[in-house]
Design an enzyme around this catalytic site. Structure first.
Site, PDB file in Angstrom:
ATOM      1  N   GLY A  81       0.362   0.462   4.587  1.00 43.65           N
ATOM      2  CA  GLY A  81      -0.607   1.540   4.468  1.00 43.65           C
ATOM      3  C   GLY A  81      -1.797   1.201   5.063  1.00 43.65           C
ATOM      4  O   GLY A  81      -2.293   0.015   5.438  1.00 43.65           O
ATOM      5  N   ARG A 145       6.388   1.325   7.772  1.00 44.68           N
ATOM      6  CA  ARG A 145       6.868   0.430   6.541  1.00 44.68           C
ATOM      7  C   ARG A 145       8.320  -0.161   6.706  1.00 44.68           C
ATOM      8  O   ARG A 145       8.986  -0.553   5.797  1.00 44.68           O
ATOM      9  CB  ARG A 145       6.697   1.099   5.393  1.00 44.68           C
ATOM     10  CG  ARG A 145       5.559   1.521   4.784  1.00 44.68           C
ATOM     11  CD  ARG A 145       5.429   1.710   3.446  1.00 44.68           C
ATOM     12  NE  ARG A 145       4.001   2.321   2.992  1.00 44.68           N
ATOM     13  CZ  ARG A 145       3.114   1.739   2.600  1.00 44.68           C
ATOM     14  NH1 ARG A 145       3.395   0.075   2.505  1.00 44.68           N
ATOM     15  NH2 ARG A 145       1.994   1.851   1.998  1.00 44.68           N
ATOM     16  N   ASP A 176       3.980  -7.381   1.275  1.00 42.13           N
ATOM     17  CA  ASP A 176       5.410  -7.192   2.126  1.00 42.13           C
ATOM     18  C   ASP A 176       5.370  -7.443   3.456  1.00 42.13           C
ATOM     19  O   ASP A 176       6.301  -8.213   4.070  1.00 42.13           O
ATOM     20  CB  ASP A 176       5.962  -5.687   1.805  1.00 42.13           C
ATOM     21  CG  ASP A 176       6.355  -5.708   0.098  1.00 42.13           C
ATOM     22  OD1 ASP A 176       6.640  -6.526  -0.542  1.00 42.13           O
ATOM     23  OD2 ASP A 176       6.096  -4.456  -0.131  1.00 42.13           O
ATOM     24  N   LYS A 202      -4.145  -7.484   4.854  1.00 38.80           N
ATOM     25  CA  LYS A 202      -4.521  -6.111   4.873  1.00 38.80           C
ATOM     26  C   LYS A 202      -4.176  -5.589   3.562  1.00 38.80           C
ATOM     27  O   LYS A 202      -2.940  -5.984   3.221  1.00 38.80           O
ATOM     28  CB  LYS A 202      -4.049  -5.377   6.061  1.00 38.80           C
ATOM     29  CG  LYS A 202      -4.504  -3.955   6.023  1.00 38.80           C
ATOM     30  CD  LYS A 202      -3.055  -3.123   6.058  1.00 38.80           C
ATOM     31  CE  LYS A 202      -2.093  -3.522   5.237  1.00 38.80           C
ATOM     32  NZ  LYS A 202      -1.072  -2.238   4.966  1.00 38.80           N
ATOM     33  N   ASP A 205      -5.561  -2.375  -1.766  1.00 38.77           N
ATOM     34  CA  ASP A 205      -5.152  -2.805  -3.205  1.00 38.77           C
ATOM     35  C   ASP A 205      -5.602  -3.874  -3.744  1.00 38.77           C
ATOM     36  O   ASP A 205      -5.936  -4.106  -4.989  1.00 38.77           O
ATOM     37  CB  ASP A 205      -3.649  -2.626  -3.193  1.00 38.77           C
ATOM     38  CG  ASP A 205      -2.956  -1.327  -3.129  1.00 38.77           C
ATOM     39  OD1 ASP A 205      -3.450  -0.620  -2.780  1.00 38.77           O
ATOM     40  OD2 ASP A 205      -1.448  -1.501  -3.258  1.00 38.77           O
TER      41      ASP A 205
HETATM   42  P1  FBP Z   1      -0.214  -1.519   1.598  1.00 32.41           P
HETATM   43  O1  FBP Z   1       0.254  -2.210   0.348  1.00 32.41           O
HETATM   44  O2  FBP Z   1       0.948  -1.244   2.603  1.00 32.41           O
HETATM   45  O3  FBP Z   1      -1.546  -1.793   2.233  1.00 32.41           O
HETATM   46  O4  FBP Z   1      -0.223  -0.157   0.947  1.00 32.41           O
HETATM   47  C1  FBP Z   1      -1.184   0.108  -0.295  1.00 32.41           C
HETATM   48  C2  FBP Z   1      -1.000   1.858  -0.740  1.00 32.41           C
HETATM   49  O5  FBP Z   1      -2.135   2.333   0.048  1.00 32.41           O
HETATM   50  C3  FBP Z   1      -0.840   1.714  -2.057  1.00 32.41           C
HETATM   51  O6  FBP Z   1      -2.136   1.692  -2.654  1.00 32.41           O
HETATM   52  C4  FBP Z   1      -0.231   3.202  -2.269  1.00 32.41           C
HETATM   53  O7  FBP Z   1       0.610   3.043  -3.486  1.00 32.41           O
HETATM   54  C5  FBP Z   1       0.638   3.209  -1.050  1.00 32.41           C
HETATM   55  O8  FBP Z   1      -0.086   2.477   0.067  1.00 32.41           O
HETATM   56  C6  FBP Z   1       1.026   4.624  -0.531  1.00 32.41           C
HETATM   57  O9  FBP Z   1       1.811   4.617   0.516  1.00 32.41           O
HETATM   58  P2  FBP Z   1       2.070   5.529   1.283  1.00 32.41           P
HETATM   59  O10 FBP Z   1       1.164   5.464   2.686  1.00 32.41           O
HETATM   60  O11 FBP Z   1       3.377   5.350   2.092  1.00 32.41           O
HETATM   61  O12 FBP Z   1       2.109   6.805   0.882  1.00 32.41           O
END
Ligand code: FBP
Length: 551
Positions: A81, A145, A176, A202, A205
């Protein structure tokens, strides 16, 4: 590109960095600490990472190292994200490379780890980098991802590394993605591929942290963006006096974002998932708590308020945790059958028939949309996509029902009108605050120094963050030190442990000490917009969480 006045001015911002990184290349050295250990599953982890497990913590200090002036070819990936400051990590990395040797080269793999596997890339030169300094977003190379896990993916990633003769690969990602970085570091050593792998912490969260990683980048800007919006809504609520606002906040598992926003804004109610889990609270009990506060405020003629709900809540309510675990197994084993069904109702029926009686009853009791949202595809790392589950609407539905019952019993005399909101994507690509602009640039430069020195399997670390930037401490933390073994997609995997909110932490205790007052009296705070200029105590102020954790 048409540039806004703020962007134009932000281009000129020179990030503040640890004093050591401002030293000349001849005066930078490294010191190593003791051998490190993972907090859990040490035996399994040392067997899985025979070459990278247990390395020492590294600090960048005054000293000297010939390696820093090597000509390097480095690849960089943005993973997962978006988080404000990603572009500055790349700018810091680029400037570090140039500081070491102007003949060095930076390659950006496009669209996340998939770009490394497929060898889709661009060469990042000064002209490109200069267009992205101090800006939000990950659009310089994009993100993704993809989880590099099959032998074919590892082989293809290695081919790319060999093709470019990469000396190092920098993975900018969350728990991850950095797990991926640790696996790649180990794999490259095993395959005798001389490429270092360095991660950069990064995630908005805020759950990639420990003693040495004080915060992940992006948390500062994202929470300040949400806090501004929450403050605005609070002022609207207190002005109009007619709505209860239910606000879901991003943060896939941990409630750090909700907690930080609660400390910054003092809304009436904030749910903390980790507390819900610790106290084994059911959805009914959560509803009862919210309703009792609504009733007290109604008796005060205050039929308005603000409730913060962390997006991961649903996975922490014990009965839902069990349901989601069962759904995960079901989706892993019956994905084809489920996908072959055409209508939503058929899918719901199929799922209900596969669950045991208790879980099936719970599943069937949920609103139709929530039933469907719970069986959406998991992300490539096996996570439920909680950003797509409308928990705020589930809670509102429960609250509305209970208030109607209370009204019929005569114990609630107010009027209940509500609005629901979800703040997530609004904060992930904001212009980085000064804190994130500085922190990210320093993380990028640190990643360069670690890579140039030949360290691998490390996470770039910049700490002492509540002090002025020149006092920050730069170095590297072995990735394996942060790992444990967890069940993902039904199999045991090594993963970086998520740092959840702990109930004995200062931020939580501070919140808990004030929440009863905030619940019934209107004690709102209005943080306002992020300030990029002006007095340092405002423009450079870290989060309440960081300040409390280090007070
Ligand atoms: P990361 O753990 O990759 O930093 O992403 C966090 C996040 O922003 C979460 O807060 C949220 O649930 C998720 O990504 C949303 O994912 P996507 O961008 O795939 O909709």
């Amino acid at each position: 590109m048409d540039i806004s006045p703020l962007q134009k001015i932000r281009y000129q911002y020179q990030p503040k960095i640890p004093a050591i990184l401002n030293e000349s290349i001849q005066s930078i050295g490294f010191s190593e600490g003791q051998k490190t250990h993972a907090k859990a599953d040490e035996e399994k982890l040392s067997a899985l990472f025979p070459n990278t497990y247990g390395k020492p913590i590294v600090t960048i200090t005054k000293g000297s190292s010939e390696k820093l002036s090597r000509t390097l070819t480095v690849g960089v990936i943005l993973s997962g994200g978006q988080a404000p400051g990603g572009h500055n990590v790349i700018a810091g990395l680029f400037d570090g490379l140039m500081k070491g040797n102007t003949a060095s080269k930076l390659i950006g793999f496009k669209g996340g780890p998939g770009g490394l596997v497929d060898n889709t890339f661009i060469t990042l030169d000064k002209t490109i980098i200069d267009q992205y300094r101090n800006t939000g977003g990950f659009d310089i190379i994009g993100s993704g991802r993809t989880k590099i896990e099959t032998p074919e993916q590892f082989a293809k990633a290695s081919e790319t590394v060999k093709k470019h003769k990469l000396d190092a690969l920098i993975v900018i990602g969350g728990d991850d993605s950095n797990t991926n970085a640790a696996l790649l570091a180990e794999y490259f050593i095993k395959e005798k591929i001389p490429c270092s792998v360095i991660g950069v912490p990064k995630t908005i969260d805020g759950d990639l942290k420990n003693e040495y990683i004080e915060t992940s980048f992006g948390f500062d800007t994202a929470t300040k963006t949400y806090a501004e919006l929450i403050g605005n809504i609070q002022r609207d609520a207190a002005s109009a006096r007619k709505y209860w606002h239910f606000i879901k906040l991003m943060g896939r598992s941990a409630s750090h974002i909700a907690l930080e926003c609660a400390l910054a804004c003092r809304p009436n109610i904030t749910l903390i998932s980790e507390e819900v889990e610790a106290k084994k609270q059911t959805l009914k009990e959560i509803t009862e708590t919210i309703c009792s506060i609504i009733c007290v405020r109604a008796a005060q003629k205050e039929n308005f308020g603000v409730v913060l709900i962390p997006e991961g809540l649903i996975e922490f309510i014990p009965e839902f945790k069990t349901l989601i675990a069962a759904l995960n197994d079901l989706l892993a084993h019956h994905a084809q059958e489920l996908n072959a069904l055409e209508t939503a109702d058929d899918k719901i029926l199929f799922v209900s028939s596969k669950l045991d009686k208790t879980l099936s009853l719970l599943y069937q009791s949920l609103p139709h949309d929530i039933k469907l949202q719970l069986i959406l595809d998991r992300d490539p790392h096996g996570n439920v996509q909680v950003s797509r589950i409308e928990t705020e609407k589930l809670i509102v539905a429960m609250v509305e029902k209970r208030l109607a019952e209370l009204k019929s019993q005569g114990s609630y005399t107010g009027s209940f009108s509500y609005q629901t909101h979800f703040f997530g994507y609004e904060g992930r690509c904001a212009f980085p605050s000064n804190f994130d602009a500085d922190y990210c640039y320093a993380l990028g430069m640190t990643a360069w120094a670690l890579a140039a020195q030949g360290y691998t399997g490390y996470l770039s670390s910049v700490r002492n963050l509540t002090k002025p930037a020149h006092e920050w401490i730069a170095g590297g933390i072995p990735l394996t030190m942060m790992m444990n073994i967890e069940k993902r997609h039904g199999t045991e995997k090594p993963v970086i442990q998520k740092a959840l909110v702990t109930l004995d932490s200062k931020p939580f205790k501070t919140f808990a000490a004030h929440r009863d007052k905030w619940a019934v009296t209107t004690s709102y705070r209005f943080p306002g917009a992020i300030q990029y200029f002006g007095p340092s105590e405002i423009a450079d102020r870290p989060t309440e969480t960081l300040l409390l954790e280090h007070s």
